[in-house]
Design a protein around this motif. Sequence first.
Motif, short mmCIF file in Angstrom:
data_model
loop_
_atom_site.label_atom_id
_atom_site.label_comp_id
_atom_site.label_asym_id
_atom_site.label_seq_id
_atom_site.Cartn_x
_atom_site.Cartn_y
_atom_site.Cartn_z
N ARG A 1 25.05 36.98 26.32
CA ARG A 1 25.12 35.58 26.77
C ARG A 1 26.53 35.02 26.76
O ARG A 1 26.98 34.41 27.74
CB ARG A 1 24.19 34.72 25.89
N GLY B 1 27.26 41.43 29.35
CA GLY B 1 27.39 40.26 30.22
C GLY B 1 28.30 40.48 31.40
O GLY B 1 28.35 39.64 32.32
N VAL C 1 21.13 35.75 32.58
CA VAL C 1 21.60 34.65 31.72
C VAL C 1 21.79 33.38 32.53
O VAL C 1 21.30 32.30 32.16
CB VAL C 1 22.92 35.04 31.01
#
Length: 285
Positions: free
Chosen positions: A255, A202, A211
């Motif tokens: 995420r 991420g 995302v």
Amino acid sequence: MEVAVVSGLSGAGRSTAAKCMEDLGWFVVDNLPPELISTMVELGAQARGAITKVAVVMDVRSRAFTDDLSSVIKDLDARGYKPRVLFLEATDAVLVSRFEQVKRSHPMQGDGRLIDGIGAERALLTPLREEADLILDTSALSVHQLRAKIEDAFGTETSTQTKVTVLSFGYKYGLPMDADLVMDVRFLPNPFWIPELRDQTGLDGEVSNYVLGQEGATDFLDRYHELLRLVGAGYRREGKRYLTLAIGCTGGKHRSVALSEALAARMSDEDGMTVKVVHRDLGRE
């Protein structure tokens, strides 16, 4: 070196004041004999910046209390430390009620009545009260109101800020035990199933864009951020200075990491907060 002396009537809130000043970054020493205060301050001054603020909490357990303490305050003042004296008091009726609630005797009560001990202590502390820089009557104050007054008097802009940790984690590694609020973001598609994103995290732009570009991601951030504004304001009113926000996905890699970074970026613009991000499970896979 900043020096403060916290004293006052038993039951008036000295313990609360001590905890508050400790939270504000003061090095707090409880019930130090008056003759050792100057030594303690000098040791702090020699700590090469490790200790910059010393608060000494005093009560009548030292029977030579007023004479010794007055001379120590004058000595510190002569050395240039300029100690500030905080004196806490309350009405007799309130003090009696507080002692009765905790079912404790007054330290100066002896064989007499509770009110006798309160009266004796009030008389003993009169000279110190007259020298105090700040007198707080806690009769009608809640614990949170008392903390607010002490923060106004002894805190700095930095020390009174709420310290927020945004913590990403993976559910398969367990819930964070120290989280105040936990948010599950597994409602968003998992980049793990995109071959070219699987090995990234991420923190990488491609994963973050994927995302945050999903339906509902921006709405989630907007609404959760607005909710946290209300929660944060309430925590500050209640004297809570530390807040851990946990955001979880399956593995704590995609995420939750991307959304934690995005949420922290939004919260960093808030007044009264300092924000840091911790990725608990990043790198475990």
